[in-house]
Design a protein around this motif. Sequence first.
Motif, PDB file in Angstrom:
ATOM      1  N   THR A   1      46.655  -3.612  -0.161  1.00 20.13           N
ATOM      2  CA  THR A   1      46.335  -4.640  -1.143  1.00 20.13           C
ATOM      3  C   THR A   1      46.801  -6.006  -0.635  1.00 20.13           C
ATOM      4  O   THR A   1      47.890  -6.123  -0.084  1.00 20.13           O
ATOM      5  CB  THR A   1      47.027  -4.338  -2.488  1.00 20.13           C
TER       6      THR A   1
ATOM      7  N   ALA B   1      52.677  -6.085  -3.680  1.00 18.42           N
ATOM      8  CA  ALA B   1      51.853  -5.395  -2.682  1.00 18.42           C
ATOM      9  C   ALA B   1      52.412  -5.548  -1.269  1.00 18.42           C
ATOM     10  O   ALA B   1      51.975  -4.870  -0.343  1.00 18.42           O
ATOM     11  CB  ALA B   1      50.431  -5.927  -2.738  1.00 18.42           C
TER      12      ALA B   1
ATOM     13  N   ALA C   1      44.720  -7.783   2.807  1.00 24.86           N
ATOM     14  CA  ALA C   1      44.962  -6.340   2.814  1.00 24.86           C
ATOM     15  C   ALA C   1      44.883  -5.857   4.259  1.00 24.86           C
ATOM     16  O   ALA C   1      43.983  -6.250   5.006  1.00 24.86           O
ATOM     17  CB  ALA C   1      43.911  -5.636   1.953  1.00 24.86           C
TER      18      ALA C   1
END
Length: 166
Positions: free
Chosen positions: A59, A76, A148
Amino acid sequence: MSKFIKAALASSVLAASVMGANAAHAATASADARANILEQVTVTNTSDLDFATIVTGATAGNVVVDAAGAVTCDAALVCSGTTTAAGFSVAGTTGQTVDIDADATVTLTNAGGNAMVATLTESATTLTISGTAATDVFTVGGSLAVGANQADGAYLGNFDVTVNYQ
């Protein structure tokens, strides 16, 4: 007297009276000339903006280093190491105010050409020069957008700050 002499005499009298009239309407005034000289303003980099070490995952997330150097790391991501805001010192004429302007963004790239963009924020947009090195400073922090699964590597980017007298 001949007409020619009379005409010449009349022209001379007329010319003299016109010249005298102009001189009677002349006036003179004076003004001062001034200049205010300022020392050339200089800005010196004292520390770099360092987002430290970031572990990315599936993420995307953001890492924010504020103008004081404190870090906020999205859930994340995993952030470690020592972060710093970019630091700058200003020198110039004491008592004068300067405008501070940093680039809006900086692109950081690694050796493989992968990139991330950080949005930059100055700690101040103006500064009055005090002549004291400890107070004639400002910092630049930023918010780094990490993708990501961002490719690993050492990322580097360069940005400019401009300081001008108001």
